[in-house]
Scaffold this active site. Structure first.
Site, PDB file in Angstrom:
ATOM      1  N   PHE A 153       4.395 -65.619  -6.884  1.00 14.51           N
ATOM      2  CA  PHE A 153       4.006 -66.160  -8.190  1.00 14.51           C
ATOM      3  C   PHE A 153       5.112 -67.080  -8.690  1.00 14.51           C
ATOM      4  CE2 PHE A 153       1.688 -62.174  -7.946  1.00 14.51           C
ATOM      5  CZ  PHE A 153       0.470 -62.455  -8.550  1.00 14.51           C
ATOM      6  N   HIS A 154       4.715 -68.158  -9.337  1.00 20.18           N
ATOM      7  CA  HIS A 154       5.693 -69.027  -9.982  1.00 20.18           C
ATOM      8  C   HIS A 154       4.987 -69.959 -10.949  1.00 20.18           C
ATOM      9  CE1 HIS A 154       4.316 -71.180  -6.401  1.00 20.18           C
ATOM     10  NE2 HIS A 154       4.552 -72.294  -7.056  1.00 20.18           N
ATOM     11  N   GLY A 155       5.776 -70.476 -11.871  1.00 24.41           N
ATOM     12  CA  GLY A 155       5.281 -71.448 -12.829  1.00 24.41           C
ATOM     13  C   GLY A 155       6.163 -72.684 -12.769  1.00 24.41           C
TER      14      GLY A 155
END
Length: 155
Positions: free
Chosen positions: A68-70
């Site tokens: 997960f990453h933004g």
């Protein structure tokens, strides 16, 4: 590059044998670790989940592994990484890669930090023995020892 992971992943950044019912719950758990350490703002986990909802399950990067990453502008304060191992695994809807048993959340302040962190993480994830060990780790300390051992063999 070698100390990147060992400097970022402490026992406070890892949760092992977690129970979760959905990919969203996994993302929130991994993201909350980054929030708790101050690496990201409280809305960052929601931004990570929104990216998946918009772009699809690109975060399932290998069988059993999600990342997960933004974006930096989604509330990143500093470089951060968290790791969650899942007791029973969670289906993310990616047939040939489910169930996910190892999830990471990444926070990078810019493109270079993002690439450096991905490069270090990929070194670990290319070693199937280490990946299996991480999935089976009983404690954060055991997971850290596996990663440190991996890097010490490559020096």
């Amino acid at each position: 590059m070698i100390p990147v992971l060992t400097n970022l992943l402490t026992d406070k950044d890892i949760k092992t044998k977690v129970e979760a019912d959905s990919w969203q719950e996994v993302g929130r758990l991994a993201g909350q670790i980054l929030v708790d350490k101050g690496a990201v703002e409280p809305h960052y986990p929601d931004a990570m989940l929104a990216a998946v909802e918009k772009l699809g399950m690109y975060i399932v990067i290998a069988p059993g592994i999600a990342l997960f990453h933004g974006r930096p502008e989604d509330g990143v304060n500093s470089v951060g990484l968290s790791m969650v191992t899942l007791k029973d695994g969670v289906n993310f809807g990616v047939k040939d890669k489910d169930p996910v048993r190892l999830a990471f959340a990444l926070a990078a302040i810019d493109h270079d930090a993002h690439l450096n962190l991905l490069a270090a993480l990929s070194k670990v994830l290319q070693d199937q023995e280490v990946v299996h060990g991480l999935m089976e780790a009983e404690s954060p300390q055991q997971a850290i020892a596996l990663i440190e051992n991996k890097f010490s063999r490559e020096v």
